[in-house]
Every structure is written in structure tokens, then in C-alpha cells.
Motif scaffolding. Structure first.
Motif, mmCIF file in Angstrom:
data_model
loop_
_atom_site.group_PDB
_atom_site.id
_atom_site.type_symbol
_atom_site.label_atom_id
_atom_site.label_comp_id
_atom_site.label_asym_id
_atom_site.label_seq_id
_atom_site.Cartn_x
_atom_site.Cartn_y
_atom_site.Cartn_z
ATOM 1 N N VAL A 224 0.870 -1.168 0.000
ATOM 2 C CA VAL A 224 0.000 0.000 0.000
ATOM 3 C C VAL A 224 0.912 1.224 0.000
ATOM 4 N N THR A 225 0.461 2.286 -0.604
ATOM 5 C CA THR A 225 1.264 3.508 -0.706
ATOM 6 C C THR A 225 0.578 4.639 0.040
ATOM 7 N N VAL A 226 1.338 5.330 0.869
ATOM 8 C CA VAL A 226 0.841 6.467 1.647
ATOM 9 C C VAL A 226 1.770 7.649 1.408
ATOM 10 N N TRP A 227 1.180 8.788 1.101
ATOM 11 C CA TRP A 227 1.942 10.020 0.903
ATOM 12 C C TRP A 227 1.907 10.856 2.178
ATOM 13 N N ALA A 228 3.076 11.307 2.607
ATOM 14 C CA ALA A 228 3.181 12.204 3.761
ATOM 15 C C ALA A 228 3.196 13.640 3.262
ATOM 16 N N ASP A 247 3.642 -4.372 2.952
ATOM 17 C CA ASP A 247 4.681 -3.351 2.880
ATOM 18 C C ASP A 247 4.007 -2.004 2.679
ATOM 19 N N ILE A 248 4.200 -1.100 3.646
ATOM 20 C CA ILE A 248 3.651 0.249 3.527
ATOM 21 C C ILE A 248 4.730 1.134 2.918
ATOM 22 N N ILE A 249 4.503 1.601 1.713
ATOM 23 C CA ILE A 249 5.463 2.459 1.029
ATOM 24 C C ILE A 249 5.114 3.907 1.368
ATOM 25 N N LEU A 270 11.080 9.263 6.693
ATOM 26 C CA LEU A 270 10.553 9.069 5.342
ATOM 27 C C LEU A 270 11.453 9.773 4.320
ATOM 28 N N PRO A 271 11.470 9.239 3.096
ATOM 29 C CA PRO A 271 10.690 8.118 2.568
ATOM 30 C C PRO A 271 11.287 6.773 2.984
#
Length: 300
Positions: A224-228, A247-249, A270-271
Motif C-alpha cells: 500500500v502507498t501512503v503520501w506524507a 509493505d507500507i510504502i 521518510l521516505p
């Protein structure tokens, strides 16, 4: 040349990214300087300077320790959460004192002068999100001089905003707007306490995940992809399958508090990609390094 490069990087980080976040989180301690509001206006720059000097000393010492001992001296999330709560309570106490202070010069100027550098030094105990990133740079420098340089540069970068805020608070404390400043400080204190509670996860259901950092997504694991971003994590809620590792990207869109994420009791800069073992159905909560923003992973 490395210390000079680290000093410059810390200075740029303070000017560009640290000004707003650090003054918001740590600025409440400046309210302590208003307890001497009956002093001559010419004393204002002196007290603010003492505050900034105390801040410089504490950050530089922290940089030396981080560069010398590495992550061994970094504060874990639970300790930072307790310090945030303690700092919030301190700010609330100053705010109540400001709200109930009688008019006239009934304060002791020397006591205020002594407390100014201590208040500045105490800001290291409630680091903002960008500060956590600078601490990680200090750790990676591998030297006490490099660690002190990056932390000192960061303090220099944020100094103009703190100096202006401290001067304004001192002036306002002598006017009819003092009560308004007290209300604002009270809100800041409550917000700081709430951030500490959020970071500690004391009001959230207990989790069982054991997170670890990995360079890339592993085979057989879902991703899954999460943007900060500057305003939080996007998407704020993601869905994953239970019973399968994930895996949290985490990708970094903006510099700010969200550049450090705390998940399963560990901090990650991050990243990065964070590996979670298979989870039971339910929700897993993560927060930024200062407990200001949170996100959820729903396992089903």
C-alpha cells in the motif's frame, strides 16, 4: 568541510521547514517570559536573547551526544509522548497565570531573567517534526562536531521566528490583549497535551504489529502507498488483507511533522518502506513523530 555543510543544511532546514512547525509546537514555552511584563520594554530583547541562548546550548549538546552515541540517545515515542504532556501542562500553567495576573509590577524580574534560558533549553524536550529529522542527520554524521553543527544550524534558522514571537508576547503582555494571549496559550497547551496522548496511543486500542524497515517491497507481500504531506497522510485510511504481510510504502511530498512516522512503537524517517507481519482483522493506527497527524490501515 563536513561540519560546515551540516551547519548549512541545518540552517536551511530551520529557515525553510522548521519555522512554522517549531514555533507552533515549542512557542508556548515563550509565554513564560511574559511573567515579567511589567519590566522596562528595553529588557525585552535581552530576555528573548537569553531564551534563544538556552535553546542553542541544549540543541548543540544534544547534537554532540547524537553524533557521539548515535541513536542510543534518541528518545523513544513513549518518552516523547510523556514529555509533550508535561510541556503542555507547563504551558497551561503559564497561560492560567497570565490570565489571572493582576495589573501592576508585582512580579520579580530576576526570576524571569533566570527562567528565560531554562525555558529555551527545555524546547529540546518537545522537538517538532523537523527537529526529529535533524536529529537523525546528527546521528548519521557519526561525529560530535557534525552533530552539534547540524543542530546549531537548525536553531539559527528558526531563531528569527522565535525572536519575533517572544518580542510580540512580551509587548502584548502589557496591554489589554494579555488575556487574549493567555487564551491562545491555553489552547496551545491543551493541543500539546492532546498531541502527547495521540503519540502515546493511550486512548487507542492496543496494537500487536512489529514493524521493520525494508529497502523495497518483498515478494509475496501486498503493498500500500501512503503520501506524507504537510497536512497529514494521504490517503488517511487504506485497506489491506488480513493474514498477509504488507509493505507500507511511505512517500514524502512535503517537509514537516509527517516526515517522521511512528508505527508499532518505532520511528521511521521518510521516505521508507515499512514491513508489517500478517495482521488480524481490525485497524492499525500510526502517527507522525509529534502525534499531530494520524492514519489508519484497515485489515479485512
Amino acid at each position: 568541510m563536513q561540519p560546515f555543510a551540516l551547519l548549512a543544511s541545518g540552517l536551511v532546514a530551520g529557515l525553510v521547514a522548521g519555522t512554522a512547525s517549531c514555533t507552533a509546537v515549542q512557542g508556548g514555552l515563550l509565554v513564560g517570559l511574559t511573567s515579567g511584563g511589567c519590566e522596562r520594554p528595553s529588557r525585552d530583547p535581552v530576555l528573548v536573547a537569553w531564551f534563544l541562548a538556552g535553546r542553542m546550548v541544549s540543541y548543540s549538546v544534544a547534537g554532540v551526544l547524537l553524533g557521539l552515541a548515535g541513536s542510543a540517545v534518541s528518545l523513544p515515542p513513549e518518552v516523547r509522548a510523556l514529555l509533550l504532556v508535561a510541556a503542555g501542562i507547563t504551558v497551561i500553567a503559564y497561560a492560567i497565570r497570565l490570565l489571572h495576573r493582576r495589573s501592576g509590577c508585582d512580579e520579580i524580574p530576576r526570576r524571569v531573567a533566570r527562567s528565560a534560558p531554562l525555558l529555551g533549553a527545555a524546547t529540546i524536550l518537545i522537538p517538532c517534526g523537523v527537529t526529529l529529522g535533524m536529529e537523525m542527520v546528527a546521528v548519521s554524521s557519526g561525529s560530535p562536531l557534525g552533530g552539534a553543527a547540524v543542530m546549531a544550524g537548525f536553531v539559527l534558522g528558526t531563531a528569527p521566528a522565535f525572536a519575533l514571537l517572544g518580542w510580540v508576547l512580551r509587548r502584548v503582555s502589557r496591554t489589554r490583549l494579555a488575556r487574549l494571549a493567555g487564551v491562545a496559550a491555553l489552547v496551545a497547551g491543551l493541543w500539546t497535551v492532546g498531541s502527547g496522548v495521540s503519540l502515546g496511543g493511550w486512548l487507542a486500542p492496543p496494537g500487536s504489529a512489529a514493524a521493520e524497515s525494508t529497502a523495497a517491497a518483498g515478494q509475496g507481500a501486498q503493498t500500500v502507498t501512503v503520501w506524507a504531506t504537510r497536512d497529514g497522510y494521504r490517503p488517511g485510511i487504506v485497506t489491506a488483507r488480513a493474514g498477509v504481510s504488507v509493505d507500507i510504502i511511505f512517500k514524502l511530498a512535503d517537509q514537516g511533522c509527517t516526515r517522521t512516522v511512528t508505527i508499532a512503537g518505532r520511528d521511521f524517517a521518510l521516505p521508507t518502506t515499512v514491513r508489517l507481519p500478517p495482521q488480524r482483522p481490525g485497524s492499525l493506527r500510526y502517527v507522525c513523530g509529534m502525534g499531530m497527524y494520524s492514519g489508519y490501515i484497515n485489515f479485512s
